[in-house]
Design an enzyme around this catalytic site. Structure first.
Site, PDB file in Angstrom:
ATOM      1  N   SER A 281       8.742 -96.941  23.086  1.00 37.08           N
ATOM      2  CA  SER A 281       7.757 -96.822  24.218  1.00 37.08           C
ATOM      3  C   SER A 281       6.970 -97.836  24.499  1.00 37.08           C
ATOM      4  O   SER A 281       6.223 -98.915  23.749  1.00 37.08           O
ATOM      5  CB  SER A 281       6.882 -95.459  23.311  1.00 37.08           C
ATOM      6  OG  SER A 281       7.431 -94.445  22.990  1.00 37.08           O
TER       7      SER A 281
ATOM      8  N   ARG B 212      -0.982 -96.445  15.346  1.00 40.28           N
ATOM      9  CA  ARG B 212      -0.493 -97.892  15.833  1.00 40.28           C
ATOM     10  C   ARG B 212      -1.141 -98.977  15.328  1.00 40.28           C
ATOM     11  O   ARG B 212      -1.376-100.005  15.850  1.00 40.28           O
ATOM     12  CB  ARG B 212      -0.054 -97.890  17.337  1.00 40.28           C
ATOM     13  CG  ARG B 212       0.964 -96.976  17.962  1.00 40.28           C
ATOM     14  CD  ARG B 212       2.213 -96.946  17.315  1.00 40.28           C
ATOM     15  NE  ARG B 212       3.060 -96.034  17.738  1.00 40.28           N
ATOM     16  CZ  ARG B 212       3.423 -94.591  17.016  1.00 40.28           C
ATOM     17  NH1 ARG B 212       2.709 -94.640  15.949  1.00 40.28           N
ATOM     18  NH2 ARG B 212       4.025 -93.771  17.695  1.00 40.28           N
TER      19      ARG B 212
ATOM     20  N   GLU C 295       2.159-101.025  23.837  1.00 37.27           N
ATOM     21  CA  GLU C 295       2.509-101.208  22.485  1.00 37.27           C
ATOM     22  C   GLU C 295       3.196-102.616  22.265  1.00 37.27           C
ATOM     23  O   GLU C 295       3.278-103.002  21.166  1.00 37.27           O
ATOM     24  CB  GLU C 295       3.341 -99.914  22.197  1.00 37.27           C
ATOM     25  CG  GLU C 295       2.741 -98.833  21.770  1.00 37.27           C
ATOM     26  CD  GLU C 295       3.773 -97.822  21.161  1.00 37.27           C
ATOM     27  OE1 GLU C 295       4.582 -98.177  20.354  1.00 37.27           O
ATOM     28  OE2 GLU C 295       3.597 -96.393  21.020  1.00 37.27           O
TER      29      GLU C 295
END
Length: 314
Positions: free
Chosen positions: A239, A189, A309
């Site tokens: 998510s 990420r 996230e």
């Protein structure tokens, strides 16, 4: 809003209109309409840019006026606080930053695509061309630029596996550079764009020829898996938390007894605990408070601090 910011933003608006009278500028924009959570406050200004030169002009102007600003893609991983954003949201035009060009080379097929194209749209184009390697991204609800920025991934695939190079503009609008895949420094990420501030405007992806039926079958399989295991019927940002090393965020949240827990209109999904959803009428504050509640409970239970996230703006 702080008076100083108002003054700078009005100066910026005037400057941009003087240089380009047909530029698309909107004031006091409700960002719940531009983010997948369908919640959040207003941004002082939104500017839609239609080409790289216009993007450079806007970036130079916001830098010269010292006005807070950010780039927004499809808004699928972003949440604006209810108090709003005292800055400028810059959007790449979907019409002008979504072109796709395909070249066959001795190294495979090179696909050059604009940063504003949706991953789902690009996946359909590649399916029609029988190009394989992009199937994992077909159901990710975001733009190519956002996917590159955070090295988006799903089902054992990540953007870094197929990126050959990325064309990007510097944060002050005064430089344009092509980054190789290695220079993007992709991680979990993460890409170097998070630190250097460059804005992706185009990417070159390296793919291979495949069989159209096989590609379609794989995309269908992943879509069915996503639809059966994820709360796709409710607004969310996918998510909510990054995967902590050695653990799965969803399992930690479920084991902490948080499945189905709500704060206002926000809920830890009963289908997949790794997702916080807008069950109906959630404010950004509801969502942020629930994120904090989950973090604290999981830390108290297991000593693991979950990292969101989701980008929280404002």
């Amino acid at each position: 809003m702080v008076k100083n910011h108002v003054s700078h933003i009005q100066q910026l608006r005037k400057k941009l209109l003087e240089k380009n009278s047909d530029i698309n500028i909107t004031e006091n924009v409700n960002m719940s309409k531009y983010t997948s959570f369908k919640a959040g406050g207003c941004a002082a200004l939104m500017v839609e840019v239609f080409d790289i030169e216009q993007l450079k002009e806007v970036l130079k102007a916001v830098s010269d006026e010292n006005v807070p600003h950010m780039i927004l893609g499809n808004g699928s991983n972003t949440l604006f606080r209810d108090t709003g954003y005292e800055g400028v949201v810059i959007k790449l035009s979907c019409d002008n930053f979504s072109n796709v060009f395909i070249d066959e080379t001795d190294k495979g097929y090179m696909v050059t695509a604009g940063a504003a194209i949706l991953l789902s749209t690009l996946a359909k184009i590649l399916l029609n061309e029988s190009l394989t390697g992009f199937e994992f991204a077909s159901g990710i609800p975001g733009s190519l630029g956002g996917a590159i920025f955070m090295n988006a991934g799903a089902y054992d695939g990540e953007i870094r596996q197929i990126v050959h190079s990325v064309k990007a503009v510097s944060p002050d609008g005064r430089d344009e550079k092509i980054f190789s895949s290695s220079e993007m420094d992709f991680g979990y990420r993460y890409s170097s764009l998070r630190d250097n501030g460059y804005i992706a405007v185009e990417a070159c992806l390296k793919l291979e020829k495949g069989h159209k039926d096989d590609i379609a079958a794989k995309m269908k399989e992943l879509a069915e898996k996503r639809n059966s295991k994820q709360p796709v019927k409710y607004p969310s940002a996918g998510s909510t938390f990054k995967r902590p090393e050695g653990y799965f965020a969803g399992k930690l949240i479920q084991d902490a007894g948080l499945k189905g827990v709500t704060v206002g209109g926000a809920q830890v999904s009963t289908l997949h605990s790794g997702f916080i959803i807008n069950k109906g009428g959630a404010t950004a504050t509801d969502i942020i408070d629930l994120i904090t509640l989950v973090q604290n409970r999981v830390y108290d239970e297991f000593g693991v601090m979950l990292e969101p996230e989701v980008r929280i703006i404002g």
